[in-house]
Design a protein around this motif. Structure first.
Motif, PDB file in Angstrom:
ATOM      1  N   ASN A 111     -44.764  42.817  -3.550  1.00  0.00           N
ATOM      2  CA  ASN A 111     -45.618  42.033  -2.659  1.00  0.00           C
ATOM      3  C   ASN A 111     -46.639  41.213  -3.442  1.00  0.00           C
ATOM      4  OD1 ASN A 111     -44.683  43.107  -0.041  1.00  0.00           O
ATOM      5  ND2 ASN A 111     -45.586  45.028  -0.758  1.00  0.00           N
ATOM      6  N   VAL A 112     -46.806  39.970  -3.029  1.00  0.00           N
ATOM      7  CA  VAL A 112     -47.834  39.090  -3.587  1.00  0.00           C
ATOM      8  C   VAL A 112     -48.597  38.467  -2.431  1.00  0.00           C
ATOM      9  CG1 VAL A 112     -48.300  37.005  -4.939  1.00  0.00           C
ATOM     10  CG2 VAL A 112     -46.473  38.573  -5.658  1.00  0.00           C
ATOM     11  N   VAL A 113     -49.916  38.492  -2.515  1.00  0.00           N
ATOM     12  CA  VAL A 113     -50.770  37.897  -1.490  1.00  0.00           C
ATOM     13  C   VAL A 113     -51.586  36.779  -2.135  1.00  0.00           C
ATOM     14  CG1 VAL A 113     -52.668  38.288   0.126  1.00  0.00           C
ATOM     15  CG2 VAL A 113     -50.888  40.034  -0.152  1.00  0.00           C
ATOM     16  N   LEU A 114     -51.464  35.573  -1.598  1.00  0.00           N
ATOM     17  CA  LEU A 114     -52.121  34.388  -2.146  1.00  0.00           C
ATOM     18  C   LEU A 114     -53.306  33.991  -1.270  1.00  0.00           C
ATOM     19  CD1 LEU A 114     -48.866  32.330  -2.870  1.00  0.00           C
ATOM     20  CD2 LEU A 114     -50.111  33.804  -4.466  1.00  0.00           C
ATOM     21  N   VAL A 115     -54.464  33.813  -1.895  1.00  0.00           N
ATOM     22  CA  VAL A 115     -55.705  33.523  -1.166  1.00  0.00           C
ATOM     23  C   VAL A 115     -56.274  32.194  -1.658  1.00  0.00           C
ATOM     24  CG1 VAL A 115     -57.997  34.377  -0.551  1.00  0.00           C
ATOM     25  CG2 VAL A 115     -56.134  36.009  -1.000  1.00  0.00           C
ATOM     26  N   HIS A 116     -56.361  31.217  -0.769  1.00  0.00           N
ATOM     27  CA  HIS A 116     -56.861  29.895  -1.169  1.00  0.00           C
ATOM     28  C   HIS A 116     -58.379  29.876  -1.259  1.00  0.00           C
ATOM     29  CE1 HIS A 116     -58.412  28.726   2.825  1.00  0.00           C
ATOM     30  NE2 HIS A 116     -57.342  29.324   3.330  1.00  0.00           N
ATOM     31  N   GLY A 117     -58.885  28.769  -1.790  1.00  0.00           N
ATOM     32  CA  GLY A 117     -60.316  28.626  -1.962  1.00  0.00           C
ATOM     33  C   GLY A 117     -60.957  27.713  -0.942  1.00  0.00           C
ATOM     34  N   ALA A 118     -62.182  27.298  -1.249  1.00  0.00           N
ATOM     35  CA  ALA A 118     -62.929  26.402  -0.366  1.00  0.00           C
ATOM     36  C   ALA A 118     -62.308  25.015  -0.371  1.00  0.00           C
ATOM     37  CB  ALA A 118     -64.387  26.330  -0.811  1.00  0.00           C
TER      38      ALA A 118
END
Length: 239
Positions: free
Chosen positions: A8-15
């Motif tokens: 599993n990979v979880v990608l979290v974007h920025g502002a």
């Protein structure tokens, strides 16, 4: 293929962004056998973004590599204490410590005049349209940079004054991708944060949008994290 049980990979974007910029990384990792989930941060508060990330982690069937770009680095630093987060990958990202705010990370480092934020009366900010490509995505194609500019999500600027409660990198292994032409952060600042966290550092040519323009490099680092996180000892800061 994913190894050591981490698929599993979880990608979290920025502002100033949404999850669509992760498409190339998503496709690359999916082709390698990973299950990839992209968090859509509301960017309305630190607590809201952490909750959105933990909500995704909650529904996973096992350990994950948690990846954050830019402001997303602060988000994964807090959300990464979740039991399903096995390792942290910081991509052109903020890496605050426990009790620190994102804004404090800039103290003592050079200004970044090409990264221009226009703040409205309601306290939400957009990146300046005219400076967007230069400041955010200088190495992207004109079409890609225009799409990122036009798809901007405004961020509540108050998030940069919110302190991390518990820094996950103190108890879990971390990696960092640093782009040499990042105009959002001073290079010394990026190196300082990553070294303090004990992150395995990969330096590559690229802009702040390195997650888009150097998707192969970023994917390789995430793959390395997935293959080694369970065997790698976390960084322990000597007080």
């Amino acid at each position: 293929m994913a190894h050591n049980g981490i698929r599993n990979v979880v990608l979290v974007h920025g502002a100033f962004a949404d999850g669509s910029g992760w498409r190339r990384v998503h496709d690359n990792l999916t082709n390698r056998g990973y299950r990839v989930t992209i968090v859509q941060n509301p960017l309305t508060s630190f607590e809201d973004d952490v909750a959105a990330t933990k909500r995704v982690l909650d529904k996973l069937d096992g350990p994950a590599i948690l990846v954050g770009h830019s402001w997303g680095g602060t988000v994964i630093t807090e959300a990464g204490t979740h039991d399903n987060a096995a390792g942290l990958v910081y991509v052109a990202a903020l890496i605050p410590d426990s009790g620190e705010t994102s804004g404090q990370q800039y103290e003592g480092f050079a200004a970044t005049p090409e990264f221009v934020i226009d703040i409205g009366d309601d306290g939400f900010g957009f990146l300046n349209d005219e400076k967007f490509k230069t400041g955010f995505a200088a190495d992207a194609s004109d079409a890609d940079a225009a799409f990122l500019r036009d798809a901007q999500v405004p961020v509540n600027m108050a998030v940069f004054g919110a302190a991390v409660t518990t820094a996950a990198w103190r108890s879990k292994p971390s990696w960092a991708v640093i782009a040499t032409e990042d105009k959002a952060f001073d290079q010394a600042m990026l190196q300082h944060m990553a070294q303090r966290a004990g992150a395995a550092i990969t330096t590559t040519p690229g802009s702040h949008a390195v997650y888009l323009t150097q998707a192969e490099v970023v994917s390789d680092v995430i793959n390395d994290a997935a293959e080694t996180a369970l065997a790698r000892a976390p960084h322990e800061l000597i007080a």
